[in-house]
Design an enzyme around this catalytic site. Structure first.
Site, PDB file in Angstrom:
ATOM      1  N   GLY A  83       0.823  -1.200   0.000  1.00 37.22           N
ATOM      2  CA  GLY A  83       0.000   0.000   0.000  1.00 37.22           C
ATOM      3  C   GLY A  83       0.851   1.242   0.000  1.00 37.22           C
ATOM      4  N   GLU A  84       0.199   2.343  -0.111  1.00 36.68           N
ATOM      5  CA  GLU A  84       0.913   3.611  -0.053  1.00 36.68           C
ATOM      6  C   GLU A  84       0.001   4.654   0.560  1.00 36.68           C
ATOM      7  OE1 GLU A  84       3.098   4.634  -3.439  1.00 36.68           O
ATOM      8  OE2 GLU A  84       3.856   6.474  -2.547  1.00 36.68           O
ATOM      9  N   GLY A  86      -0.014   8.699   2.733  1.00 38.94           N
ATOM     10  CA  GLY A  86       0.524  10.033   2.604  1.00 38.94           C
ATOM     11  C   GLY A  86       1.983  10.128   3.008  1.00 38.94           C
ATOM     12  N   PHE A  87       2.428   9.217   3.858  1.00 39.49           N
ATOM     13  CA  PHE A  87       3.792   9.327   4.369  1.00 39.49           C
ATOM     14  C   PHE A  87       4.777   8.417   3.654  1.00 39.49           C
ATOM     15  CE2 PHE A  87       1.023  10.715   7.788  1.00 39.49           C
ATOM     16  CZ  PHE A  87       1.572  11.951   8.081  1.00 39.49           C
ATOM     17  N   GLY A  88       4.280   7.561   2.812  1.00 42.57           N
ATOM     18  CA  GLY A  88       5.189   6.707   2.078  1.00 42.57           C
ATOM     19  C   GLY A  88       4.586   5.350   1.776  1.00 42.57           C
ATOM     20  N   VAL A  90       4.227   1.223   1.880  1.00 43.84           N
ATOM     21  CA  VAL A  90       4.262   0.180   2.909  1.00 43.84           C
ATOM     22  C   VAL A  90       4.593  -1.150   2.238  1.00 43.84           C
ATOM     23  CG1 VAL A  90       2.945  -0.999   4.722  1.00 43.84           C
ATOM     24  CG2 VAL A  90       2.528   1.432   4.258  1.00 43.84           C
ATOM     25  N   LYS A 103       7.108   0.732   6.707  1.00 44.58           N
ATOM     26  CA  LYS A 103       6.657   1.971   6.068  1.00 44.58           C
ATOM     27  C   LYS A 103       7.883   2.832   5.824  1.00 44.58           C
ATOM     28  CE  LYS A 103       2.768   3.953   7.349  1.00 44.58           C
ATOM     29  NZ  LYS A 103       1.753   4.793   8.027  1.00 44.58           N
ATOM     30  N   ASP A 179      -2.241  15.432   3.436  1.00 44.73           N
ATOM     31  CA  ASP A 179      -3.426  16.155   3.868  1.00 44.73           C
ATOM     32  C   ASP A 179      -4.687  15.311   3.745  1.00 44.73           C
ATOM     33  OD1 ASP A 179      -2.566  19.537   2.936  1.00 44.73           O
ATOM     34  OD2 ASP A 179      -2.245  18.367   4.746  1.00 44.73           O
TER      35      ASP A 179
HETATM   36  N1  LIG Z   1       0.847  -2.681   9.505  1.00 47.08           N
HETATM   37  C1  LIG Z   1       0.355  -2.916   8.292  1.00 47.08           C
HETATM   38  N2  LIG Z   1       0.149  -4.165   7.874  1.00 47.08           N
HETATM   39  C2  LIG Z   1      -0.335  -4.436   6.647  1.00 47.08           C
HETATM   40  N3  LIG Z   1      -0.654  -3.493   5.758  1.00 47.08           N
HETATM   41  C3  LIG Z   1      -0.472  -2.218   6.101  1.00 47.08           C
HETATM   42  C4  LIG Z   1       0.045  -1.853   7.376  1.00 47.08           C
HETATM   43  N4  LIG Z   1       0.102  -0.508   7.441  1.00 47.08           N
HETATM   44  C5  LIG Z   1      -0.356  -0.066   6.271  1.00 47.08           C
HETATM   45  N5  LIG Z   1      -0.699  -1.081   5.451  1.00 47.08           N
HETATM   46  C6  LIG Z   1      -1.242  -1.001   4.092  1.00 47.08           C
HETATM   47  O1  LIG Z   1      -0.679   0.135   3.466  1.00 47.08           O
HETATM   48  C7  LIG Z   1      -1.715   1.040   3.132  1.00 47.08           C
HETATM   49  C8  LIG Z   1      -1.210   2.444   3.355  1.00 47.08           C
HETATM   50  O2  LIG Z   1      -1.097   2.632   4.740  1.00 47.08           O
HETATM   51  P1  LIG Z   1      -0.625   3.999   5.356  1.00 47.08           P
HETATM   52  O3  LIG Z   1      -0.802   3.898   6.825  1.00 47.08           O
HETATM   53  O4  LIG Z   1       0.719   4.344   4.857  1.00 47.08           O
HETATM   54  O5  LIG Z   1      -1.564   5.044   4.683  1.00 47.08           O
HETATM   55  P2  LIG Z   1      -3.046   5.494   4.906  1.00 47.08           P
HETATM   56  O6  LIG Z   1      -3.451   5.358   6.333  1.00 47.08           O
HETATM   57  O7  LIG Z   1      -3.886   4.801   3.878  1.00 47.08           O
HETATM   58  O8  LIG Z   1      -2.913   7.007   4.484  1.00 47.08           O
HETATM   59  P3  LIG Z   1      -2.167   8.158   5.297  1.00 47.08           P
HETATM   60  O9  LIG Z   1      -0.779   7.745   5.590  1.00 47.08           O
HETATM   61  O10 LIG Z   1      -2.247   9.270   4.352  1.00 47.08           O
HETATM   62  O11 LIG Z   1      -2.975   8.310   6.515  1.00 47.08           O
HETATM   63  C9  LIG Z   1      -2.898   0.661   4.011  1.00 47.08           C
HETATM   64  O12 LIG Z   1      -4.123   1.006   3.422  1.00 47.08           O
HETATM   65  C10 LIG Z   1      -2.744  -0.827   4.108  1.00 47.08           C
HETATM   66  O13 LIG Z   1      -3.277  -1.452   2.973  1.00 47.08           O
END
Ligand SMILES: Nc1ncnc2c1ncn2[C@@H]1O[C@H](COP(=O)(O)OP(=O)(O)OP(=O)(O)O)[C@@H](O)[C@H]1O
Length: 539
Positions: A83-84, A86-88, A90, A103, A179
């Site tokens: 996934g991706e 706002g901060f980078g 994953v 991340k 944002d």
């Molecule tokens: N601990 C984790 N285990 C499995 N998948 C994850 C995990 N953290 C994030 N992901 C996956 O990566 C995606 C992006 O997560 P991330 O927390 O970076 O962004 P977000 O919450 O969607 O957006 P933002 O960072 O902008 O709040 C998630 O929607 C999820 O699918």
């Protein structure tokens, strides 16, 4: 709000094991479980301040070298990217033979690098001080090689957004702006292998502002200012009530409102901000008002039309209790924040729809949990020490009751085998009268505590000195499930483990619900630490 009639006091279905077979049945099981655990996740938000100050939760973090992280992600391979945000990006990674989520904070022109650095430090500092069953564990971090990475426990079922809306990588790429971040949304509710919900981005998104006040529980001042920046973003607005959007008023009532929006997303399968053929972009939070103003008003029939069709796949009738969930969502979305229920009251509501609707788990599961619960029974009060949930049912005058159709649904549970009677005296071993830490806690909390680390002076540990052991495997043998198209299917997309769980099994989140809460005030004063939880097996 849909008007529904008094619920039956007791479900009188036959005693039977339950094994979902069709995609609709699996979808329903997950529907209930997700509702259950997101409730707990929201409830826990109110306890964060207490936990943060609780020294006994302090956990050392591990510091991995860039090389190790690079190797664990196969050079940050696109094939391991899950996934991706706002901060980078994953990545699913393997570090010390443990599956983790890495991340990697991005360094591009879009982000203020100074702010990001500070966020990184704040995340590491704050999350190293505690851990919580409803917050994704930060396992460690890595700096070097020109990149900064945060390493979390891997959540096999990824985000609720992924499960609910079948999010693709393309979509993730679409909302890369920081944002876009919302205080609480389906994208930062992550689901573990048991579909237990956990908050992510706990530090990155929220501590930036909190750190300046130095008071995690402080919901004014700097935090409000910081949140105000995101209030201009529609994705965020979709989860926020008017009182915040207009006046920046924060408080637990805002969380309750966000919870209402999430409930609507799960019920309708629509996004908090979605496109409508006729009127363009629409906020799901406006649905309540729209229905009230519509020709049928906020009736059951009107709400039935709004339900996610996937819940009724194959001609199945609506899941029992879903109109109560709709009624609850309406109350949470009340424009007047004083009329919104406190989360403690929401908990009381939950007894009704879950107890009446979720069948018992199969016997094989019963026996394994029963054995386990016997071992753990010394850890906490017996179920008998908690008020009977049935007695709670009968005293629920405030909750809109079940409709006749819902009652029928409850008793027949559509195409599903009938649930176990609520008061079982059958072959179920005495598991329900024991304390049992659900898989969310047993696997991950306990798994983490198996990391025998030697804290360094800065509160971190070197992985080289102490390799973490792999967290305890779960004790459940769930049946394989048919593959469904992505949404709430319970399969894993990249975790490699099955999360198919039978109906009736309620993850740790639900256990909390059986503990009698205070009678519920809008201030929602909840204890910082949970008592041991009794197992929640609908007895
Ligand atoms: N601990 C984790 N285990 C499995 N998948 C994850 C995990 N953290 C994030 N992901 C996956 O990566 C995606 C992006 O997560 P991330 O927390 O970076 O962004 P977000 O919450 O969607 O957006 P933002 O960072 O902008 O709040 C998630 O929607 C999820 O699918």
């Amino acid at each position: 709000m849909p008007r529904v009639r008094q619920p039956p006091k007791r479900y009188s279905g036959e005693s039977s094991g339950f094994s979902p077979k069709t995609p609709a049945e699996y979808y329903r099981v997950e529907f209930y479980k997700v509702l259950d655990t997101i409730h707990t996740q929201f409830t826990k938000r109110f306890q964060q301040g207490g936990l943060l100050s609780c020294k006994s939760w302090r956990t050392p973090l591990m510091c991995w070298s860039y090389e190790e992280v690079h190797a664990g992600t196969e050079g940050f391979s696109a094939s391991l990217q899950v996934g991706e945000g706002g901060f980078g990006a994953v990545y699913r990674a393997s570090l010390s033979n443990t599956v983790c989520a890495v991340k990697r904070l991005k360094q591009d022109g879009e982000l203020d690098w100074t702010v990001l650095m500070k966020s990184f430090q704040t995340e590491v500092e704050k999350l190293s001080k505690f851990r919580h069953p409803n917050i994704v564990d930060l396992l460690g971090f890595s700096e070097g090689g020109g990149s900064m990475c945060l390493i979390y426990s891997y959540m096999e079922n990824q985000s609720l957004e992924d499960r609910l809306h079948n999010v693709t990588q393309t979509h993730h790429n679409l909302h890369m702006s920081p944002d876009y971040h919302t205080l609480t949304s389906v994208s930062n509710i992550l689901l573990d292998r048991h579909l237990a919900a956990k908050l992510s981005d706990f530090g990155l998104a929220q501590f930036v502002s909190r750190s300046s006040s130095g008071r995690p529980g402080d919901q004014t001042g700097a935090q409000t200012k910081s949140l105000g920046k995101t209030a201009t973003v529609r994705g965020t607005l979709a989860y926020l009530p008017d009182e915040y959007v207009r006046n920046g008023q924060l408080g637990t009532a805002v969380d309750v409102y966000s919870f209402g929006v999430v409930l609507l997303e799960v019920l309708t399968g629509r996004r908090a901000l979605h496109k409508d053929m006729r009127s363009g972009e629409r906020y799901l939070k406006d649905l309540v008002e729209e229905l009230e103003d519509g020709p049928c008003g906020s009736s059951e029939a009107a709400w039935r039309k709004q339900l996610d069709e996937r819940l009724m796949a194959g001609g199945a009738c609506e899941p029992a209790g879903c109109l109560q969930v709709a009624a609850l969502a309406c109350r949470c979305l009340d424009k007047n924040k004083r009329r919104r229920p406190a989360m403690t009251k929401v908990r009381t509501h939950r007894y009704e729809h879950y107890l009446l609707s979720i069948p018992r788990p199969p016997l094989s599961l019963d026996s394994s949990v029963g054995a386990l619960s016997q071992q753990l029974s010394s850890l906490g009060p017996l179920e008998d020490s908690y008020p009977s949930s049935l007695s709670s049912l009968s005293s629920l005058s405030s909750l809109s009751s079940l409709s006749s159709q819902s009652s029928q649904s409850s008793s027949s549970l559509c195409s599903l085998p009938p649930p176990h009677p609520l008061h079982s005296s059958s072959s179920l071993p005495p598991l329900s009268s024991s304390s049992f830490l659900g898989p969310c806690e047993t696997d991950e909390s306990r798994g983490f505590s198996q990391y025998h680390l030697s804290p360094q002076s800065n509160g971190t540990s070197s992985r080289d000195q102490n390799h973490p052991s792999v967290p305890t495997e779960d004790q459940y043998n769930f049946p394989p499930q048919p593959s469904t198209d992505g949404v709430l299917s319970g399969g894993t997309s990249s975790g490699g483990t099955s999360s198919g769980t039978p109906a009736g099994f309620s993850p740790a989140g639900s256990l909390q619900s059986m503990c009698p809460g205070p009678s519920g005030t809008s201030a929602d004063p909840e204890p910082a630490r949970d008592p041991p939880r009794p197992v929640f097996f609908f007895i």
